[in-house]
Motif scaffolding. Structure first.
Motif, PDB file in Angstrom:
ATOM      1  N   ARG A  44       5.911 -17.850  -9.817  1.00 10.57           N
ATOM      2  CA  ARG A  44       5.987 -17.726  -8.300  1.00 10.57           C
ATOM      3  C   ARG A  44       7.088 -16.914  -7.765  1.00 10.57           C
ATOM      4  O   ARG A  44       8.056 -16.518  -8.550  1.00 10.57           O
ATOM      5  CB  ARG A  44       6.731 -19.071  -7.731  1.00 10.57           C
ATOM      6  CG  ARG A  44       6.022 -20.472  -8.442  1.00 10.57           C
ATOM      7  CD  ARG A  44       5.553 -21.151  -7.349  1.00 10.57           C
ATOM      8  NE  ARG A  44       4.664 -21.762  -7.673  1.00 10.57           N
ATOM      9  CZ  ARG A  44       3.615 -22.734  -6.841  1.00 10.57           C
ATOM     10  NH1 ARG A  44       4.071 -22.853  -5.747  1.00 10.57           N
ATOM     11  NH2 ARG A  44       2.697 -23.094  -7.493  1.00 10.57           N
ATOM     12  N   PHE A  45       6.688 -16.189  -6.598  1.00 14.34           N
ATOM     13  CA  PHE A  45       7.916 -15.357  -6.069  1.00 14.34           C
ATOM     14  C   PHE A  45       9.083 -15.950  -5.697  1.00 14.34           C
ATOM     15  O   PHE A  45       9.187 -17.168  -5.184  1.00 14.34           O
ATOM     16  CB  PHE A  45       7.299 -14.575  -4.885  1.00 14.34           C
ATOM     17  CG  PHE A  45       6.034 -13.839  -4.965  1.00 14.34           C
ATOM     18  CD1 PHE A  45       6.341 -12.829  -5.745  1.00 14.34           C
ATOM     19  CD2 PHE A  45       4.726 -14.152  -4.347  1.00 14.34           C
ATOM     20  CE1 PHE A  45       5.192 -11.717  -5.853  1.00 14.34           C
ATOM     21  CE2 PHE A  45       3.920 -13.359  -4.643  1.00 14.34           C
ATOM     22  CZ  PHE A  45       3.992 -11.993  -5.501  1.00 14.34           C
ATOM     23  N   GLU A  77       4.072 -16.296   7.249  1.00 15.14           N
ATOM     24  CA  GLU A  77       2.937 -17.188   7.005  1.00 15.14           C
ATOM     25  C   GLU A  77       3.295 -17.682   5.397  1.00 15.14           C
ATOM     26  O   GLU A  77       4.116 -17.464   4.527  1.00 15.14           O
ATOM     27  CB  GLU A  77       1.770 -15.970   6.678  1.00 15.14           C
ATOM     28  CG  GLU A  77       1.183 -15.630   8.113  1.00 15.14           C
ATOM     29  CD  GLU A  77       0.151 -14.776   8.055  1.00 15.14           C
ATOM     30  OE1 GLU A  77       0.045 -14.287   7.034  1.00 15.14           O
ATOM     31  OE2 GLU A  77      -0.304 -14.619   9.137  1.00 15.14           O
ATOM     32  N   PRO A  78       2.380 -19.013   5.436  1.00 17.76           N
ATOM     33  CA  PRO A  78       2.585 -19.629   4.055  1.00 17.76           C
ATOM     34  C   PRO A  78       2.369 -18.645   2.820  1.00 17.76           C
ATOM     35  O   PRO A  78       1.590 -17.672   2.618  1.00 17.76           O
ATOM     36  CB  PRO A  78       1.458 -20.736   3.966  1.00 17.76           C
ATOM     37  CG  PRO A  78       1.019 -21.051   5.440  1.00 17.76           C
ATOM     38  CD  PRO A  78       1.284 -19.653   6.025  1.00 17.76           C
ATOM     39  N   ALA A 260       4.036  -7.977  -1.251  1.00 19.08           N
ATOM     40  CA  ALA A 260       3.101  -7.309  -0.166  1.00 19.08           C
ATOM     41  C   ALA A 260       1.564  -7.115  -0.609  1.00 19.08           C
ATOM     42  O   ALA A 260       0.765  -7.245   0.109  1.00 19.08           O
ATOM     43  CB  ALA A 260       3.868  -6.222   0.405  1.00 19.08           C
ATOM     44  N   GLY A 261       1.833  -6.844  -1.937  1.00 16.23           N
ATOM     45  CA  GLY A 261       0.293  -6.302  -2.402  1.00 16.23           C
ATOM     46  C   GLY A 261      -0.463  -7.320  -2.605  1.00 16.23           C
ATOM     47  O   GLY A 261      -1.622  -7.482  -2.895  1.00 16.23           O
ATOM     48  N   GLU A 262       0.169  -8.723  -2.839  1.00 11.85           N
ATOM     49  CA  GLU A 262      -0.834  -9.814  -2.885  1.00 11.85           C
ATOM     50  C   GLU A 262       0.006 -11.260  -2.058  1.00 11.85           C
ATOM     51  O   GLU A 262       0.481 -11.973  -3.052  1.00 11.85           O
ATOM     52  CB  GLU A 262      -0.984 -10.163  -4.424  1.00 11.85           C
ATOM     53  CG  GLU A 262      -2.278 -10.981  -4.583  1.00 11.85           C
ATOM     54  CD  GLU A 262      -2.321 -11.271  -5.975  1.00 11.85           C
ATOM     55  OE1 GLU A 262      -2.942 -12.392  -6.175  1.00 11.85           O
ATOM     56  OE2 GLU A 262      -1.957 -10.704  -7.050  1.00 11.85           O
ATOM     57  N   PRO A 263       0.097 -11.154  -0.773  1.00  9.90           N
ATOM     58  CA  PRO A 263       0.695 -12.130  -0.324  1.00  9.90           C
ATOM     59  C   PRO A 263       0.261 -13.537  -0.479  1.00  9.90           C
ATOM     60  O   PRO A 263       1.122 -14.685  -0.154  1.00  9.90           O
ATOM     61  CB  PRO A 263       0.514 -11.677   1.415  1.00  9.90           C
ATOM     62  CG  PRO A 263      -0.373 -10.767   1.257  1.00  9.90           C
ATOM     63  CD  PRO A 263      -0.781 -10.159   0.114  1.00  9.90           C
ATOM     64  N   LYS A 264      -0.982 -13.814  -0.859  1.00 10.62           N
ATOM     65  CA  LYS A 264      -1.211 -15.233  -1.116  1.00 10.62           C
ATOM     66  C   LYS A 264      -1.216 -15.609  -2.418  1.00 10.62           C
ATOM     67  O   LYS A 264      -1.781 -16.472  -2.930  1.00 10.62           O
ATOM     68  CB  LYS A 264      -2.891 -15.137  -0.681  1.00 10.62           C
ATOM     69  CG  LYS A 264      -3.214 -14.727   0.877  1.00 10.62           C
ATOM     70  CD  LYS A 264      -3.234 -15.849   1.619  1.00 10.62           C
ATOM     71  CE  LYS A 264      -3.261 -15.404   3.135  1.00 10.62           C
ATOM     72  NZ  LYS A 264      -2.184 -15.525   3.866  1.00 10.62           N
ATOM     73  N   GLN A 265      -0.612 -14.890  -3.334  1.00  7.25           N
ATOM     74  CA  GLN A 265      -0.620 -15.015  -4.688  1.00  7.25           C
ATOM     75  C   GLN A 265      -0.107 -16.651  -4.977  1.00  7.25           C
ATOM     76  O   GLN A 265      -0.781 -17.283  -5.859  1.00  7.25           O
ATOM     77  CB  GLN A 265       0.352 -14.083  -5.329  1.00  7.25           C
ATOM     78  CG  GLN A 265       0.185 -14.340  -7.068  1.00  7.25           C
ATOM     79  CD  GLN A 265       1.255 -13.724  -7.792  1.00  7.25           C
ATOM     80  OE1 GLN A 265       2.327 -14.220  -7.997  1.00  7.25           O
ATOM     81  NE2 GLN A 265       1.119 -12.458  -8.231  1.00  7.25           N
ATOM     82  N   SER A 270      -1.344 -22.136  -6.947  1.00  7.13           N
ATOM     83  CA  SER A 270      -1.443 -23.566  -6.936  1.00  7.13           C
ATOM     84  C   SER A 270      -2.849 -24.112  -6.683  1.00  7.13           C
ATOM     85  O   SER A 270      -3.184 -25.088  -7.251  1.00  7.13           O
ATOM     86  CB  SER A 270      -0.230 -23.933  -5.802  1.00  7.13           C
ATOM     87  OG  SER A 270      -0.437 -23.222  -4.835  1.00  7.13           O
ATOM     88  N   ALA A 271      -3.564 -23.240  -5.972  1.00  8.00           N
ATOM     89  CA  ALA A 271      -4.999 -23.759  -5.760  1.00  8.00           C
ATOM     90  C   ALA A 271      -5.601 -23.823  -7.297  1.00  8.00           C
ATOM     91  O   ALA A 271      -6.353 -24.591  -7.675  1.00  8.00           O
ATOM     92  CB  ALA A 271      -5.885 -22.641  -5.058  1.00  8.00           C
TER      93      ALA A 271
END
Ligand code: HEC
Length: 299
Positions: A44-45, A77-78, A260-265, A270-271
């Motif tokens: 996780r970040f 954002e999440p 920033a390169g992968e904000p939804k990582q 978790s998905a």
């Protein structure tokens, strides 16, 4: 050819390929000791580090590098470093609003008399760019274009490790003479000369041979770039009180750029884990029902 000859030939090929790649190119990035917390399937970040990294980007890198794909609201954002469940809509997040409002950007709508005016940015705006266009960016940087950093960790081999090593890889200013000469004594023997406005970095892709006085078969790895070293201890004063060593700033800004390169990582991982758990349970159920259905059938 016999089998052993074939194996020998293959081995020789490997040795040649290996030595060819050792003779030039940049040093392989290894990143911080212990790696980054976002690596691996469970990684996780670390939000605090990404927050500090944003501060480093803003206060140091943003005077030359744009991040055109990022919007201020992305920060809230999440999965973003300033996400606050109290403000599910990032446009309402007071921190995000404050960060945006600190930047003045040129309005895209003309005013009553047809002029374009500067206004404070809003969370829905893209990050402010330091230059109006590439030509202006080059003119201000001795002809070199500072690349947009939105997806730089995806665009360079080694990703965040590369950013970290590049930031810290420059030789100490004390090792460089006034004429730009760097003397190598240990692994390589000779002198490398930096042209004005060019800085040696062992992690930069390039070629040192033209600037090398010494054994040409044994020139130092790396190349030159038009960016001077940026991080020295205390360059920023962290809002959260963390000591701003150059290692800390390199770590934080590299993690910020990786985010920033992968904000939804984080969400993606978790998905992914939930899907894996579901599939595992489902496979178990399937196996038991298979056993049950075919229990009294000879097959
Ligand atoms: C004074 C302007 C300036 C500042 C400040 C600056 N850079 Fe740069 N940067 C440049 C220029 C110019 C280049 C292009 C160098 C070249 O191509 O020779 C560059 C190139 C880069 C590259 C690409 C290297 C490659 O592999 O091609 C990265 C990554 C980078 N900068 C990161 C950063 C980070 C992170 C910061 C903030 C800590 C930062 N820069 C601050 C001017 C700057």
């Amino acid at each position: 050819m016999t089998r052993s000859k074939l194996i020998l030939a293959a081995l020789a090929g490997l040795v040649i390929a290996g030595s060819a790649s050792a003779a030039g190119g940049a040093k392989h990035p290894h990143g911080p000791e212990g790696g980054f917390p976002f690596e691996g399937p469970f990684g996780r970040f670390e939000d605090e580090s990404v927050q500090r990294g944003y501060q480093v980007y803003r206060e140091v890198c943003a005077s030359c590098h744009s991040m055109k794909l990022m919007h201020y609201r992305n920060l809230g954002e999440p999965g973003g470093p300033f996400y606050d469940p109290e403000y599910p809509n990032a446009n309402d997040n007071p921190l995000v609003k404050a960060f945006a409002a600190q930047d003045e950007i040129l309005s895209s709508q003309p005013n009553d008399v047809g002029d374009y005016e500067y206004r404070p940015a809003r969370p829905s705006d893209p990050f402010k760019s330091p230059y109006p266009n590439d030509a202006a960016a080059r003119a201000a940087n001795g002809g070199a274009l500072p690349p947009d950093l939105s997806v730089i960790t995806k665009a360079r081999h080694g990703g965040a490790d590369y950013i970290y090593d590049l930031m810290l890889g420059y030789p100490d200013p004390g090792e460089i003479s006034d004429d730009g000469e760097i003397e190598f004594r240990e692994d390589y023997h000779g002198t490398l000369t930096q042209a004005p406005g060019q800085y040696y970095n062992p992690y930069m892709e390039g070629d040192t041979i033209p600037a090398w006085e010494g054994d040409p078969r044994h020139a130092p790895p790396g190349g030159f770039l038009a960016m001077a070293p940026q991080l020295m201890d205390g360059r920023v004063t962290y809002m959260d009180g963390t000591e701003a060593t150059k290692e800390q700033m390199a770590y934080d800004v590299a993690q910020f750029l990786a985010w920033a390169g992968e904000p939804k990582q984080t969400n993606r991982k978790s998905a992914g884990l939930a899907v894996m758990a579901y599939l595992l349970i489902f496979a178990g159920l399937l196996w038991f029902s298979y056993k049950r259905i075919w229990r009294n059938v000879s097959h």
